[in-house]
Design an enzyme around this catalytic site. Structure first.
Site, PDB file in Angstrom:
ATOM      1  N   ARG A  23      35.942  10.088   3.363  1.00 34.46           N
ATOM      2  CA  ARG A  23      35.998   9.304   2.146  1.00 34.46           C
ATOM      3  C   ARG A  23      36.381  10.203   0.977  1.00 34.46           C
ATOM      4  NH1 ARG A  23      31.165   6.578   2.532  1.00 34.46           N
ATOM      5  NH2 ARG A  23      31.800   4.416   2.704  1.00 34.46           N
ATOM      6  N   SER A  82      30.471  18.384   6.207  1.00 30.10           N
ATOM      7  CA  SER A  82      29.202  18.231   6.940  1.00 30.10           C
ATOM      8  C   SER A  82      29.166  19.041   8.225  1.00 30.10           C
ATOM      9  CB  SER A  82      28.970  16.765   7.236  1.00 30.10           C
ATOM     10  OG  SER A  82      29.094  16.025   6.050  1.00 30.10           O
ATOM     11  N   ASP A  84      26.361  17.607   3.864  1.00 26.94           N
ATOM     12  CA  ASP A  84      25.998  16.210   3.555  1.00 26.94           C
ATOM     13  C   ASP A  84      24.500  16.049   3.290  1.00 26.94           C
ATOM     14  OD1 ASP A  84      25.486  16.728   6.219  1.00 26.94           O
ATOM     15  OD2 ASP A  84      26.329  14.854   6.979  1.00 26.94           O
TER      16      ASP A  84
END
Ligand code: BG6
Ligand code: BG6
Ligand code: GLC
Ligand code: GLC
Length: 936
Positions: A536, A600, A654
């Site tokens: 994203r 992440s 993350d």
């Protein structure tokens, strides 16, 4: 009344005769008040039967049946049923189909039971029954199949043992014995076939079930036949002799025994007493003897004898026939009373019975029959009124709508009985709207339905037990979890220490994030969010007009497999391309906005804007990235394009982004937790415990990278063969072993492997194994979530498994649901123990007795799975009792948090510039104290 009616039609009946007959029949005319009294007494007796203290001596026995629901249409299978105790003994084969094409097919055969067998020895009776079954199996050609059997046994039974014979049965050595045992013994004695005897049911219960299959509102079963009885669904909380308060259970009232304590002696006539004395069970079943088919004819006979003695009938001659017990069967009573029959025909019937009657005699006989059957219907109605009133009160409603399933020759064949019964109920229970539903198919169908349910419950119970045993290693006790918590605490310590860090499996990476947002952050940022289910890109605008507000826009980009498994250059070119596209769309290609990069994966950092990838995890495996700084790689890719500029200020895990996102709303948030594609946690550690970073003041966020817990073999005792198989088939064998037991990328696959093995062993799907079931990835974690939904879960299981081609039975679906539960529960439990270790560390760091803290959480598994969050919270609180933990769901992903970190980094860089400027001007550098630790 009848007498007036006939007297006026047949004036030749002498007035004197008339008077005498009226006198004999007068006690059979019951007033409404009397009927009301009967209803109230019945109601009182029902209560005695339900109460613990009075139950033993109660005449209405109120026997629990352990049948706890009416059929729901999901029953299916092939069953044998026996129907013993009514007019006919039947053996049936019942085929039940569930689903959209639900239907019931029945084949049956009636067998006679000679009187000498009904009243012989128990062994003879059951041998005879088994003989009839054998004939039937032969006749149907199904002797080889070991079918489940449901036994309608229309006598009072308490937990399977016969309380006492009623009606026409009196076989020896049966009372107090287990009915199933007696039947089983007889089958063994015969040694010719075998059956799986699953359920013994009373005919009232079978009838309620038969009707309940058509009408779910049917919660009462009534028999008005050879005998008389009622069952109904009672609230568990009212049944004192059965444990548990939830739901309902069917109670077999055995109301035939009503009055055995003398409470209705005021309405019993001398004829009733004579009938009782001449019966097989004198003194017992007094109400039944006034209301049911087996006895009405007898009452009539006693009256006729009396009238004959008085010279009012049969020319005063008591014939041999009239002396014979049982000549008036219910069917003759029904015929005699039929209005369609001319008197001549009544006379013919009487003649058939050997009663040589005049025309006048026939009138009188008909009148007597009418009086007796009318009283029976009214008494039965009064009893039923008590039952429906009780149901109404149970439900706590003003008006009750209820269906009564009814069977029995008296109700079905008698011309007036059902009408009078219904009128009486209406009169005595005006607040109840009672629908009477005739059982067309007898109680055998209901018995088969109960057998289907019982068999299913039994199978499910067995299967559950089996799966529990099978997956024993996945069901972790609290003791084990506490042990794992302690192990993880040691791993944390190792990771933090200078000496042990190089060899530690749990890497405990410093993040250079030193506090959660303080509300002063502002600006216009871009955040990249790579590594979870979605890639994203976001634009995050943080403004300060009175209050701090955050505005976000985002775009999701694909990360095709060939890119995440290709070369690192290509991967970062792709990321740079997506970023370019996003800036284009946002029309900011000409601006140089600060970028925060949620990446992440485990990265070693020496400052905020540097992250050296230690190793790929989860789905990623691009070459040439491990050991490199991902900020540099991305910068290089952007430069190479040359169509826009970006300032990557921070790279964050993350977990960190999530902690920051949640910290924005809750200042107490000091843990970030991800349970998604992967699993990991970060938390705020004391600087003095972090050997790898200079300085002892304040705190710094540590990315634990707990996914690697166990990579040194420390979890081998709890890893199963399935975990090992998952690991072998993964992109990173031998690594992230804890993550592979916990997170979403692996959970569906874990379940699939278990299902394959169970199917191979014949424990599921009748051993069916399909290519789909054998295909990796065909069972996804989202399927686990769907199957564990409490309402539609089983339907989902059916849908999903059907797609895999395994044709699951209902039991298979329940079993698969259970497997899912075990696997997902283990995951939540494992996370609770590692999280517990972090919470303990925080508590000890703070030196408080009780920890109050907030955990920010994100990840698809935590969010989508219907039970996961609740289980995790519960186990965590149990494992760390001295804590008040708030779990805060990150609603907006980690991008917002990444922007917060970027904001601080950005301000620092500006300040740094100012400070350099000041330095050159000769001012001492004035660093914001809170930002001191951010190394640039
Ligand atoms: C039948 C049921 O239809 O009715 C039996 O299948 C039940 O289970 C019987 O016992 C009751 O009626 P009767 O008149 O045969 O006693
Ligand atoms: C998202 C976060 O909400 O959750 C990501 O924005 C994170 O940063 C992800 O990686 C984790 O969950 P999943 O299920 O997408 O791996
Ligand atoms: C007798 C039996 C009872 C049965 C009824 C109707 O009352 O005791 O169990 O339900 O007859 O057949
Ligand atoms: C993997 C990564 C870790 C990340 C987690 C959750 O465990 O190694 O960095 O936080 O997945 O996405």
């Amino acid at each position: 009344s009848f007498s007036v009616h006939y007297a006026s039609f047949f004036p030749h009946l002498l007035a004197a005769q008339r008077k005498q007959i009226d006198a004999v029949l007068a006690p059979f005319l019951l007033s409404l008040d009397t009927l009301r009294e009967v209803k109230n007494k019945m109601r009182a007796e029902l209560e005695y039967g339900l109460k613990r203290e009075t139950q033993a001596s109660a005449t209405v026995k109120m026997l629990p049946t352990y049948v706890c629901g009416t059929p729901d249409g999901t029953e299916s299978g092939k069953f044998l049923a026996l129907d013993l105790g009514g007019t006919n003994f039947r053996v049936l084969l019942v085929k039940i189909r569930s689903g959209r094409r639900r239907s019931v097919q029945m084949y049956n055969k009636i067998f006679a039971i000679p009187l000498e067998i009904m009243q012989g020895t128990g062994e003879e009776l059951f041998d005879h029954i088994v003989q009839c079954i054998a004939d039937f199996l032969e006749y149907m050609g199904i002797k080889g199949a070991r079918l489940p059997l449901g036994f309608t046994f229309s006598f009072p039974c308490r937990q399977g043992t016969l309380v006492g014979w009623t009606k026409g049965f009196k076989a020896t050595d049966c009372e107090g014995e287990d009915v199933v045992d007696m039947l089983r013994e007889a089958i063994r004695r015969r040694n010719e076939f075998d059956l799986d005897i699953v359920a013994v049911v009373n005919d009232t219960v079978g009838t309620m079930m038969t009707c309940g299959y058509e009408d779910p509102n049917c919660e009462i079963g009534l028999i008005a036949g050879t005998g008389s009885n009622v069952c109904y669904m009672e609230d568990m909380k009212n049944i004192e002799i059965v444990e548990g308060n939830e739901g309902k259970m069917c109670i077999n009232t055995e109301w035939g025994g009503f009055g055995d304590n003398g409470c209705i002696d005021n309405i019993r006539t001398k004829y009733d007493k004579q009938v009782d004395e001449g019966s097989l069970n004198a003194g017992k079943q007094r109400y039944e003897k006034m209301t049911s088919g087996m006895y009405l004819g007898e009452i009539v006979r006693q009256i006729l004898i009396d009238l004959t003695k008085q010279g009012l009938l049969f020319r005063g001659q008591i014939s041999e026939s009239l002396r014979k017990r049982g000549i008036f069967e219910t069917k003759f009573l029904s015929q005699i009373e039929s209005d369609r029959l001319a008197l001549l025909q009544v006379r013919r019937i009487l003649q058939q019975l050997g009663l040589d009657s005049t025309c006048e005699d026939s009138i009188i006989v008909k009148e007597v029959c009418g009086a007796v059957s009318r009283r029976a219907a009214q008494l039965c109605g009064a009893g039923l009124a008590a039952i429906v009133e009780k149901k109404r009160e149970n439900r706590g409603v003003e008006h009750l709508q209820i269906t009564v399933g009814v069977d029995g020759t008296l109700y079905k064949l008698h011309p007036h009985f059902s009408r009078v019964l219904q009128e009486t109920v209406r009169e005595l229970a005006p607040q109840c709207d009672v629908t009477f539903m005739l059982s067309e198919d007898g109680s055998g169908k209901g018995a088969a339905l109960i057998t289907a349910v019982a068999k299913r419950l039994h199978n499910i119970g067995r299967k559950r037990g089996l799966i529990d045993k099978y997956l024993y290693a996945m069901r972790l006790s609290d003791e084990t979890l506490i042990d794992i918590m302690a192990r993880f605490r040691r791993e944390m310590k190792n990771g933090l220490s200078r000496d042990f860090n190089p060899t530690a499996t749990v890497k405990m990476l410093p993040t250079f994030v030193r506090s959660i947002p303080d509300g002063s952050e502002k600006g216009d940022f871009i955040a990249l969010d790579l590594g979870g289910s979605y890639f994203r890109i976001l634009r995050v605008k943080v403004s300060h007009e009175k209050k701090q507000t955050v505005q976000m826009e985002s775009e999701i980009y694909n990360t095709p497999e060939d890119i995440i498994h290709g070369s690192g250059t290509r991967l970062f070119d792709h990321v740079a391309e997506c970023l370019g596209d996003f800036m284009e769309k946002q029309q900011i290609k000409d601006k140089k906005l600060p970028v925060g990069f949620t990446f992440s994966f485990p990265c070693r950092q020496s400052k905020l804007d540097e992250g050296v990838l230690i190793t790929w995890t989860k789905r990623f495996k691009a070459s040439g990235v491990e050991g490199a700084d991902v900020v540099k790689l991305l910068n290089k890719a952007i430069k190479k394009r040359g169509d826009y500029d970006a300032d990557i200020m921070a790279v964050v895990n993350d977990t960190v982004g999530t902690m920051m996102t949640c910290g924005f709303d809750d200042q107490r948030c000091e843990v970030g937790l991800i349970i998604g594609t992967g699993t990991n946690a970060c938390y705020m550690e004391e600087m003095r415990h972090i050997d790898l970073v200079e300085g002892d003041e304040g705190r710094m966020c540590i990315n634990t990278e707990w996914g690697a817990f166990g990579d040194d073999g420390s979890l081998e005792d709890i890893r199963t063969e399935f975990d090992r198989e998952i690991d072998r088939g993964s992109l990173n064998p031998g690594k992230q072993l804890f993550e592979k037991m916990v997170s979403g990328l692996y959970m569906g696959e874990l379940v699939r492997l278990i299902l394959v093995k169970m199917a191979k062993e014949g424990l599921l799907f009748e051993g069916r194994i399909t290519p789909e079931l054998l295909t990796k990835g065909k069972f996804e974690t989202k399927h686990v979530s769907a199957i564990e939904k409490s309402k539609e879960g089983l339907n989902k299981a059916k849908e999903i498994l059907t797609r895999l081609g395994v044709e699951p039975s209902h039991e298979d679906c329940v079993a698969v649901q259970h497997v899912c539960t075990i696997v997902s529960f283990r995951s939540a439990n494992l996370v609770a123990s590692t999280l517990g270790a972090i919470l303990n560390q925080l508590r000890d760091n703070k030196g408080v007795g009780r920890l109050r803290t907030t955990v920010g959480v994100d990840g698809s598994l935590y969010k989508m799975h219907p039970q996961y969050a609740r289980r995790l919270h519960k186990t965590t609180r149990r494992l760390v009792p001295d804590s008040d933990v708030r779990f805060l769901l990150s609603e907006s992903g980690s991008g917002k948090g990444a922007a917060m970190v970027t904001a601080v980094a950005y301000r620092l860089s500006e300040q740094h510039r100012d400070n350099l400027f000041a330095f050159f001007l000769g001012y001492p550098p004035q660093l914001d104290k809170r930002l001191q630790g951010y190394r640039l």
